[in-house]
Motif scaffolding. Structure first.
Motif, short mmCIF file in Angstrom:
data_model
loop_
_atom_site.label_atom_id
_atom_site.label_comp_id
_atom_site.label_asym_id
_atom_site.label_seq_id
_atom_site.Cartn_x
_atom_site.Cartn_y
_atom_site.Cartn_z
N ARG A 75 -1.82 23.24 3.19
CA ARG A 75 -3.08 23.65 4.51
C ARG A 75 -2.30 25.01 4.96
N THR A 76 -1.29 25.14 5.43
CA THR A 76 -1.08 26.10 6.71
C THR A 76 -1.12 27.22 5.11
N LEU A 77 0.19 26.35 4.37
CA LEU A 77 0.29 27.66 3.00
C LEU A 77 -0.98 28.48 2.57
N ILE A 78 -2.31 27.52 2.08
CA ILE A 78 -3.62 28.11 2.40
C ILE A 78 -3.80 29.61 3.66
N TRP A 79 -3.91 29.00 4.94
CA TRP A 79 -3.47 29.54 5.61
C TRP A 79 -3.03 30.95 6.38
N ILE A 80 -1.78 30.76 5.64
CA ILE A 80 -0.73 31.68 6.06
C ILE A 80 -0.77 32.98 5.15
N PHE A 137 4.09 22.92 -6.54
CA PHE A 137 5.15 22.73 -5.53
C PHE A 137 5.19 21.35 -4.98
N ASP A 138 5.92 19.98 -4.94
CA ASP A 138 6.05 19.10 -4.88
C ASP A 138 6.16 18.43 -3.19
N VAL A 139 5.07 18.26 -2.72
CA VAL A 139 5.26 18.59 -1.57
C VAL A 139 6.25 16.32 -0.55
N GLU A 140 6.76 15.96 -1.51
CA GLU A 140 7.36 14.31 -0.98
C GLU A 140 8.67 15.06 -1.23
N ARG A 141 8.83 15.66 -2.20
CA ARG A 141 10.74 16.23 -3.14
C ARG A 141 10.63 17.38 -2.70
N GLU A 142 9.99 17.97 -2.11
CA GLU A 142 10.11 19.94 -1.36
C GLU A 142 11.01 20.45 -2.24
N GLY A 143 9.91 20.73 -3.79
CA GLY A 143 10.46 21.22 -4.36
C GLY A 143 9.77 22.06 -5.46
N TRP A 144 9.70 23.00 -6.40
CA TRP A 144 9.34 23.18 -7.10
C TRP A 144 9.24 22.89 -8.79
N LYS A 145 8.37 22.15 -9.47
CA LYS A 145 8.19 21.19 -10.47
C LYS A 145 7.45 21.68 -12.02
N VAL A 146 7.93 21.91 -12.85
CA VAL A 146 6.70 21.88 -13.78
C VAL A 146 6.16 20.80 -14.47
N GLY A 147 4.58 20.76 -14.30
CA GLY A 147 3.88 19.84 -14.82
C GLY A 147 3.06 19.91 -16.15
N MET A 151 0.38 -1.04 -0.22
CA MET A 151 0.13 0.26 -0.04
C MET A 151 0.92 0.85 -0.31
N PRO A 152 0.98 2.36 -1.26
CA PRO A 152 1.77 3.01 -0.69
C PRO A 152 1.50 3.94 -0.20
N ALA A 153 2.60 4.72 0.60
CA ALA A 153 2.02 6.29 1.99
C ALA A 153 1.45 7.70 1.20
N THR A 154 0.37 7.64 2.11
CA THR A 154 -0.36 8.99 1.80
C THR A 154 1.00 10.55 1.49
N PRO A 155 0.94 11.13 0.80
CA PRO A 155 1.66 12.30 1.68
C PRO A 155 1.45 13.12 2.10
N ASP A 156 2.20 13.90 2.84
CA ASP A 156 1.61 14.61 4.29
C ASP A 156 0.95 16.16 3.65
N ARG A 157 -0.03 16.37 3.60
CA ARG A 157 -1.23 17.51 2.82
C ARG A 157 -0.88 18.93 3.87
N SER A 158 -0.67 18.71 4.83
CA SER A 158 -0.56 19.82 5.99
C SER A 158 0.17 20.64 5.51
N SER A 159 1.78 21.08 5.07
CA SER A 159 1.97 21.65 4.69
C SER A 159 1.40 22.79 3.85
#
Length: 133
Positions: free
Chosen positions: A11-16, A81-91, A1-9
């Motif tokens: 949500r934090t960015l949205i609140w900020i 913004f890729d949460v898993e890799r902590e960097g910007w990506k073009v998609g 079963m694949p691990a789900t990425p943490d999306r709390s960062s």
């Protein structure tokens, strides 16, 4: 079963962002109220300009976001913004794949391998949040 990425960062960015925009509206409104209430001799000349700029900042943010969404759909390219890799990506299509024209690109979305196309009906796909639960 694949691990789900943490999306709390995300949500934090949205609140900020929301807090900053809300603070701009409050401070801008305070500047405008000060301009109206205080006598003309006691109010600096720049307070009116500052008030209007701070009040219009959320509108400018919304307009730029709106234009970004339109142009990113037209061009088929997004900056995520890729949460898993902590960097910007073009998609392409917002899922991390890079697509040009009608070229097909392999993508892994929520653990499901599939082939994407810029001309596909990606807007008709189920939301990722409902697929994860």
């Amino acid at each position: 079963m694949p691990a789900t990425p943490d999306r709390s960062s995300g949500r934090t960015l949205i609140w900020i962002t929301a807090s900053i925009l809300f603070t701009c509206v409050l401070v801008g409104g305070g500047c405008l109220v000060e301009y109206i209430v205080l006598p003309e001799s006691k109010v600096p000349s720049w307070i009116l300009v500052l008030g209007f700029m701070l009040i219009s900042l959320p509108w400018a943010f919304w307009l730029l976001t709106f234009l970004y969404r339109i142009f990113s759909r037209c061009c088929g390219c997004r900056i995520d913004f890729d949460v898993e890799r902590e960097g910007w990506k073009v998609g392409g299509g917002g899922d991390g794949a890079i697509a040009h024209g009608d070229a097909h690109v392999e993508a892994n979305v929520n653990g499901i391998d599939r082939t994407l196309s810029v001309a596909s009906h990606e807007s008709q796909m189920p939301l990722a949040k409902s697929m994860a639960s």
